[in-house]
Design an enzyme around this catalytic site. Structure first.
Site, mmCIF file in Angstrom:
data_model
loop_
_atom_site.group_PDB
_atom_site.id
_atom_site.type_symbol
_atom_site.label_atom_id
_atom_site.label_comp_id
_atom_site.label_asym_id
_atom_site.label_seq_id
_atom_site.Cartn_x
_atom_site.Cartn_y
_atom_site.Cartn_z
ATOM 1 N N TYR A 46 0.916 -1.100 0.057
ATOM 2 C CA TYR A 46 -0.178 -0.038 0.031
ATOM 3 C C TYR A 46 0.723 1.508 -0.206
ATOM 4 O O TYR A 46 1.480 1.323 1.185
ATOM 5 C CB TYR A 46 -0.886 -0.375 1.568
ATOM 6 C CG TYR A 46 -1.730 -1.251 1.433
ATOM 7 C CD1 TYR A 46 -1.918 -2.158 1.009
ATOM 8 C CD2 TYR A 46 -2.095 -1.263 2.451
ATOM 9 C CE1 TYR A 46 -3.018 -3.330 0.504
ATOM 10 C CE2 TYR A 46 -2.917 -3.330 2.660
ATOM 11 C CZ TYR A 46 -3.421 -3.673 1.267
ATOM 12 O OH TYR A 46 -4.190 -4.466 1.936
ATOM 13 N N HIS A 105 0.119 -12.006 1.151
ATOM 14 C CA HIS A 105 -0.134 -11.783 0.649
ATOM 15 C C HIS A 105 -0.509 -12.227 -0.741
ATOM 16 O O HIS A 105 0.335 -11.626 -1.239
ATOM 17 C CB HIS A 105 0.400 -10.111 1.061
ATOM 18 C CG HIS A 105 -0.491 -8.892 0.236
ATOM 19 N ND1 HIS A 105 -0.318 -7.698 -0.013
ATOM 20 C CD2 HIS A 105 -1.580 -9.232 -0.103
ATOM 21 C CE1 HIS A 105 -1.238 -6.359 -0.339
ATOM 22 N NE2 HIS A 105 -2.181 -7.428 -0.063
#
Length: 330
Positions: free
Chosen positions: A62, A146
């Protein structure tokens, strides 16, 4: 000032880690789609804390580390045992030569770094060390693998065993996997020793496919699910669905907008709103510990807290099932 009470909490099964039923998704404050300034990002995190949210989810992905840095800075002076922070492994951040003016993966930040997929044991340890440096926190409470969609073998045979070592050593409280698909998450639960999975966008008012595989598997094996992206990237985020609404990060097609508007209409008939129903729906399932929603401004935080607090009558679910807008429970 810390409120007298926080939001309700649910445990990630068998771990003792307690998540507030509404969690803060920290991708938007790192410039997802468009930049967010430092002051707004800090005010957004502060508004979440003041509203009782104590579960914060971030990732190196992010904003090329910006999310972790901003979240760590805002939480560093909060009572550490009151907050649960999750981050992720699988993307190491390395210098990009030559740098790009802007990141090429959805974030409005300088492209001086790039992501390198790495689900090895060494990659896990390096990623966690970098996360702790960026956040300035003493620990991460939950660590997810992830998006290992194309990396099953390495993730299952190297990353998860490394996370198990970290959990058993007391370095992290719970371990898991985060993805946009339910089938492989169910496989991780069946075949590895994860505690929790984060499912983005696949168990919502619009999509309940996870009820076929992931959710019954989680119950059978005594594992927890965190439901993320419950607004399907914006389509369910407003009481009135605009023509510009997005679905799965793109312009929502007319049929999806039409379905969302039908859902909104039935919600109004029952005295509630589409966002409130979207937040409450996943929490009805006994395997779901928390709903995580991305937020980029104090106004969004307050809106989501209000939706979480709103009463949603049981009759709504029955009516939606009767009209064919929601799959029957069970």
């Amino acid at each position: 000032m810390t409120p007298a009470v926080t939001l309700p909490r649910r445990e990630i099964r068998r771990t003792g880690v307690q998540l507030t039923t509404l969690g803060f998704g920290a991708a938007p404050i790192a410039g997802l789609y468009r930049a967010v300034d430092e002051t707004t990002a800090r005010a957004t995190i502060d508004a979440s804390w003041e509203g009782g949210i104590r579960y914060f989810d971030t990732a190196p992905h992010y904003g090329l580390g910006l999310s972790e840095r901003r979240l760590g800075e805002a939480l560093r002076d909060r009572p550490r045992d009151d907050v649960v922070v999750s981050s992720k492994i699988g993307r190491l951040l390395v210098t990009r030569t030559p740098p790009l003016a802007r990141d090429d993966e959805l974030f409005d930040v300088p492209g001086d770094l790039t992501r390198r997929r790495d689900y090895s044991r060494d990659g896990v340890l390096r990623s966690l060390e970098a996360t702790l440096q960026r956040t300035g926190l003493d620990r991460v409470d939950v660590l997810y693998v992830h998006d290992p969609d194309e990396h099953w073998r390495e993730a299952a045979q190297e990353a998860v065993p490394a996370l198990v070592e970290l959990r058993e050593a007391g370095v992290v409280g719970a371990i898991g996997v985060g993805m946009n698909q339910s089938e492989m998450l169910a496989r991780f639960i069946r075949q590895t020793d994860v505690d929790v999975v984060m499912l983005a966008g696949r168990y919502t008012l619009l999509e309940q496919g996870a009820a076929d595989d992931l959710l019954p598997t989680a119950l059978e094996h005594g594992r927890s699910v965190v439901a993320a992206a419950v607004f399907n990237s914006g389509l369910l985020a407003r009481a009135e669905v605009p023509d510009s609404a997005t679905y799965d990060y793109q312009q929502a097609p007319p049929d999806m907008r039409g379905r969302a508007r039908l859902l909104a209409s039935v919600c109004r008939e029952h005295g509630t709103t589409l966002p409130a129903a979207a937040i409450h729906f996943p929490l009805r399932h006994p395997a779901v510990a928390s709903v995580v929603v991305g937020m980029r401004s104090p106004e969004e935080v307050r809106r989501n807290l209000a939706a979480h607090a709103q009463h949603v009558p049981d009759e709504l679910w029955t009516d939606l099932e009767h009209r064919g807008l929601l799959r029957p429970a069970g």
